[in-house]
Design an enzyme around this catalytic site. Structure first.
Site, PDB file in Angstrom:
ATOM      1  N   HIS A 190       1.020  -1.169  -0.091  1.00  0.00           N
ATOM      2  CA  HIS A 190      -0.061  -0.104  -0.046  1.00  0.00           C
ATOM      3  C   HIS A 190       0.847   1.291   0.125  1.00  0.00           C
ATOM      4  CE1 HIS A 190      -2.519   3.125   1.692  1.00  0.00           C
ATOM      5  NE2 HIS A 190      -3.662   2.444   1.801  1.00  0.00           N
ATOM      6  N   ARG A 232      -2.666   1.803  -5.017  1.00  0.00           N
ATOM      7  CA  ARG A 232      -2.866   0.375  -5.123  1.00  0.00           C
ATOM      8  C   ARG A 232      -3.531   0.194  -6.473  1.00  0.00           C
ATOM      9  NH1 ARG A 232      -6.300  -2.311  -0.511  1.00  0.00           N
ATOM     10  NH2 ARG A 232      -7.001  -0.294  -0.349  1.00  0.00           N
ATOM     11  N   LYS A 235      -7.222   1.534  -8.438  1.00  0.00           N
ATOM     12  CA  LYS A 235      -7.741   2.585  -7.370  1.00  0.00           C
ATOM     13  C   LYS A 235      -7.629   3.855  -8.050  1.00  0.00           C
ATOM     14  CE  LYS A 235      -7.990   2.213  -3.141  1.00  0.00           C
ATOM     15  NZ  LYS A 235      -8.982   2.048  -1.990  1.00  0.00           N
ATOM     16  N   ASP A 238      -5.082   9.945  -6.347  1.00  0.00           N
ATOM     17  CA  ASP A 238      -5.551  10.858  -4.909  1.00  0.00           C
ATOM     18  C   ASP A 238      -4.060  11.915  -4.735  1.00  0.00           C
ATOM     19  OD1 ASP A 238      -5.489  11.605  -2.336  1.00  0.00           O
ATOM     20  OD2 ASP A 238      -7.092  10.186  -1.809  1.00  0.00           O
ATOM     21  N   CYS A 240      -2.783  12.839  -1.988  1.00  0.00           N
ATOM     22  CA  CYS A 240      -2.002  12.469  -0.912  1.00  0.00           C
ATOM     23  C   CYS A 240      -1.117  11.376  -1.417  1.00  0.00           C
ATOM     24  CB  CYS A 240      -2.791  11.890   0.180  1.00  0.00           C
ATOM     25  SG  CYS A 240      -3.899  10.515  -0.038  1.00  0.00           S
ATOM     26  N   TYR A 241      -1.543  10.413  -2.603  1.00  0.00           N
ATOM     27  CA  TYR A 241      -0.504   9.395  -3.109  1.00  0.00           C
ATOM     28  C   TYR A 241       0.583  10.151  -3.820  1.00  0.00           C
ATOM     29  CZ  TYR A 241      -3.479   5.907  -0.944  1.00  0.00           C
ATOM     30  OH  TYR A 241      -4.071   5.489  -0.004  1.00  0.00           O
ATOM     31  N   ASP A 280      -8.572  15.541  -2.967  1.00  0.00           N
ATOM     32  CA  ASP A 280      -7.961  14.439  -3.362  1.00  0.00           C
ATOM     33  C   ASP A 280      -7.970  14.288  -4.994  1.00  0.00           C
ATOM     34  OD1 ASP A 280     -10.599  14.166  -3.357  1.00  0.00           O
ATOM     35  OD2 ASP A 280     -10.866  12.120  -2.531  1.00  0.00           O
ATOM     36  N   ASP A 287      -9.014  19.774   1.638  1.00  0.00           N
ATOM     37  CA  ASP A 287      -8.553  19.849   3.020  1.00  0.00           C
ATOM     38  C   ASP A 287      -7.327  20.132   3.522  1.00  0.00           C
ATOM     39  OD1 ASP A 287      -7.369  17.253   3.109  1.00  0.00           O
ATOM     40  OD2 ASP A 287      -9.156  16.659   2.561  1.00  0.00           O
ATOM     41  N   HIS A 290      -4.841  17.146   2.325  1.00  0.00           N
ATOM     42  CA  HIS A 290      -4.352  17.133   0.785  1.00  0.00           C
ATOM     43  C   HIS A 290      -3.562  18.349   0.372  1.00  0.00           C
ATOM     44  CE1 HIS A 290      -7.264  13.699   0.847  1.00  0.00           C
ATOM     45  NE2 HIS A 290      -6.674  13.452   0.019  1.00  0.00           N
TER      46      HIS A 290
END
Lengths: 331, 466
Positions: A190, A232, A235, A238, A240-241, A280, A287, A290
């Site tokens: 992950h 992953r 998916k 996003d 944050c990734y 995201d 927020d 992010h």
């Protein structure tokens, strides 16, 4: 048959520059809210919320929060008995918020405001015989907590109070055949947990145990046609990734393996034109979480108008330099 | 404010009351509603389902938050009377049903369990309800683990395990790729394997569960990953008592790969596929080795290939295929007692800081002539069958008109060429002699595939129930 690729499409009218003024406004507004439904809802992670906001502001060279108020709040969250720090007043201490608090104090160069010795004891007390760390006294184990423990101790210069070899051994036992890491041995790879483990190994100087190219390959597979990164397979992307994947690649010396311009375009598209902040995905609610990871990723991508960020700590490089910490980075 | 407190107390008591009288509630839901117009109770309770109208959430949140944090330290320091401790539970119930990610509140519940004010079983029931609304919440799973650890001191394991597995399935059905739910399942497997002597039957029945789960959740990586864990756990057993060979699964493999053997006993089949082993431990436990091989090959054919045909465009399927190939390579090496670590060898002199491109989209230098494959491996039948089959499989998928599937096949080929069990130079010679088309399945119709797949499932089920 239409394509069923899980991704987003970037529209025409997306932001293509960084909306600095809007972000500052967004972060300050967020920090000043009091007694609203949202502040009650997020009270349980307030310390991390503050870390996200303050670090984001620092990265864009604005830091208008009065230092004293912040430091006083942190002091009120340190548990006088165990030494751990909680997310907010009257909540239970936890490694997650202990790290956030220590990160903020380093930002403000005010570590001596809290009982550092007690923090040291608290972190050390959570190490288990197998080298892993529990998040608090109730015993949940996760590689996230290994990272929190090591990062906290490194920032307060007390890494020697725990068994680092054992801690490394545990993280190694969470490695999968694809080179990735999960939250425990036998857990699925992950990207968020990969960051925790890679940053952990960077701080402990043990990147030698990583299978660099197997992992970097897997991380590159996270980039989607929109330019965004997911955490992953199959998916959605996003923001944050962008941080978890990118910082891992940076530590592994493989930042050049992904399409940086495409990622930058995706991150910029996730800014909220009206309220400021990053979401995201384009069009979603922004927020602070992010917002920090969006800005930090842009910094790693070489955006010069943002302060240089340290990939292992997600803190301004200038702060890490001041503390004279040198996490291992592969060339 | 006073008025709100009274209203909140009423709602919270009502929730507590329903939970303590009905032990069959399956589901808790917050129902989106505008303001409270009719002055009715927001608690809805019907046919084992519990609902809460969303308008009252903000009042409950503020009220429970205030009361709980005010009492937090006193509870921790044992300064509350028994009555006052009991009086926290309805507040905790409300707070955690609305917002289950507050660790502090679960900790208060832990303390009440330790003081024997709350009952472990009742708490498993409550946390399951919380999961039915917040199926991705890690704090709930964490609480369950803590409760199970308490139970394991005194309880019959199988009943707890069965309950946990069904809770995991519920949570996994509710949220796709539910990391915490699958993690919990794996944790249970590990936990109960340590306690239970009959691990084999647990692993086998879970394999059976997973073969049914995967086709229904084709784009969820977690489901395939769970199967990887099961296969590795199976391989860690001392022996495998089922004999897949005799249940004709291997006949399918023989037919599929057009192997030149007929109804041989497995020892000589192994000889045909791999030659003579010089690994003593494998000779000793060859039925287990053979069973593992059968399962992996079956997965390669029926999960990776057939499902890939039925449901194109799925990265997860290709991902699982990588695992199978690496694992099969590991087994082949093990047979000869040769150490094997899967490594990618990526050489690309053209990528540098000045470029902005994902290396997977580049023509990477994959002329992997550097990979050293031992003579023993390179000349064994199984290794050659597998690599030839991979290349054939990739070709078939590359020829698809669909660009995504085509792209996945191209990526997979790049990956294969970068692995340390593939050598380009060696294969060019070998490929000249390939008879293309042994993978006749690709001409079959959709329906035929479905039949084959369901048959294979049936076979597996009999194998596992035996």
């Amino acid at each position: 048959m239409g394509s069923i690729l899980k991704d987003v499409e970037l529209k025409e009218n997306i932001p293509t520059t960084i909306l600095f003024a809007k972000h500052i406004e967004f972060l300050i507004d967020y920090g000043q809210q009091k007694d609203t439904y949202e502040t009650v809802m997020t009270d349980y992670l307030k310390m991390s919320g503050m870390y996200w906001c303050l670090t984001a502001l620092e990265l864009i060279k604005a830091s208008p929060f009065p230092k004293n108020d912040v430091v006083e709040f942190i002091k009120s969250c340190q548990d006088p008995e165990c030494g751990g720090i909680s997310a907010s007043t009257n909540h239970d201490p936890h490694l997650l918020y202990t790290l956030s608090a220590v990160q903020i104090l380093c930002l403000y160069d005010s570590l001596d405001a809290i009982d550092v010795e007690a923090v040291t004891k608290y972190v050390a007390s959570l190490q288990q015989p197998d080298g892993s760390f529990a998040g608090d006294k109730w015993g949940e184990i996760d590689t996230r907590f290994s990272f929190c423990a090591i990062a906290t101790l490194s920032l307060i210069k007390k890494l020697d109070v725990i068994n680092v070899d054992k801690a490394v051994e545990f993280v190694k036992s969470c490695m999968n055949f694809d080179g990735g890491f999960g939250s425990r041995p036998q857990s699925e790879s992950h990207a968020g947990l990969i960051y925790c483990c890679i940053a952990f190994l960077s701080i402990t100087g043990r990147l030698d145990i990583v299978n660099r190219d197997n992992l970097a390959w897997w991380l590159c597979e996270r980039q989607l046609p929109s330019g965004g990164l997911n955490g992953r397979p199959e998916k959605l992307p996003d923001v944050c990734y962008s941080w978890w994947v990118l910082s891992s690649l940076a530590i592994l010396g493989r930042l050049h393996w992904i399409d940086k311009n495409a990622l930058k375009k995706y991150i910029l598209a996730c800014q909220d034109l009206e309220s400021g902040g990053f979401a995201d995905r384009p069009g979603d609610m922004p927020d602070p979480y992010h917002t920090l990871f969006g800005l930090a990723a842009l910094s790693l991508l070489g955006q010069e108008s943002i302060e240089k960020v340290n990939a292992a700590f997600c803190m301004p490089q200038s702060v890490i330099d001041r503390l004279q910490i040198q996490p291992q980075m592969l060339k | 404010m006073e008025e709100n407190s009274a209203m909140c107390e009423k709602i919270l008591r009502s929730l507590e009351n329903i939970l303590s009288t009905d032990e069959e509630i399956q589901e808790f839901t917050v129902i989106p509603t505008a303001e409270n117009k009719h002055n009715k109770s927001p608690v809805l309770y019907e046919q084992n389902c519990l609902g809460l109208e969303s308008w009252c959430r903000k009042y409950l949140l503020q009220y429970t938050h205030d009361v709980l944090l005010k009492n937090r330290k006193a509870l921790l320091r044992n300064q509350l009377s028994l009555e006052n401790m009991k009086n926290l539970n309805h507040i905790l119930i409300g707070a955690l049903l609305i917002q289950p990610n507050v660790t502090t509140f679960w900790n208060m519940k832990r303390e009440l369990v330790k003081s024997e004010i709350l009952d472990v079983e009742q708490e498993l029931y409550f946390s399951k309800l919380a999961l039915s609304q917040h199926s991705k919440c890690s704090e709930i799973f964490s609480y369950r683990k803590w409760l199970i650890n308490l139970l394991l001191f005194k309880e019959t394991y199988l009943r707890i395990l069965e309950n946990e597995l069904s809770v995991c399935e519920m949570a996994a059905e509710k949220s796709k790729n539910n990391y915490h739910s699958w993690n919990h399942r794996i944790w249970c497997l590990e936990k109960f394997s340590k306690q239970q002597s009959d691990i084999e039957s647990i692993v086998l029945s879970e394999l059976n569960f997973s073969i049914k789960w995967i086709p229904k959740h084709i784009s969820e990586n977690s489901g395939y990953y769970y199967r990887q864990i099961l296969l590795m756990n199976l391989n860690n057993l001392k022996s495998i008592s089922i004999n897949i060979f005799e249940n004709s699964n291997f006949d399918n493999i023989i037919e599929y790969f057009k192997l030149l053997i007929f109804n041989e006993e497995h020892y000589s089949t192994l000889h045909y596929l791999l030659g003579k082993s010089n690994n003593y431990s494998i000779i000793e436990s060859y039925p287990k080795y053979f069973n593992m091989l059968s399962i992996l090959l079956n997965d390669l054919i029926y999960i990776s290939a057939e499902l890939n045909y039925l449901y194109r465009d799925h990265e997860c399927l290709w991902n699982y295929r990588k695992f199978l190939m690496v694992y099969l390579m590991k087994m082949i090496h093990e047979y000869y007692g040769i150490e094997f670590t899967y490594n990618l060898q990526v050489k690309n002199p053209y990528v540098g800081d000045f470029m902005s491109v994902n290396i997977l989209n580049l023509d990477i230098d994959t002329s992997n002539v550097g990979a050293v494959i031992s003579k023993q491996i390179a000349s064994c039948e199984l290794y050659n069958i597998l690599i030839k089959h991979e290349i054939e499989f990739i070709r078939n998928n590359k020829n698809m008109t669909n660009s995504l599937q085509n792209n996945l096949a191209v990526m997979y080929f790049k990956w294969l060429k970068c692995t340390n069990f593939y050598n380009d130079e060696f294969y060019e010679q070998l490929l000249e002699n390939i008879e293309w088309g042994f993978r006749k399945g690709f001409d079959r119709s959709h329906d035929e595939f479905r039949i084959i797949y369901s048959e294979s499932e049936k076979i597996k089920r009999t194998v596992i129930s035996n």
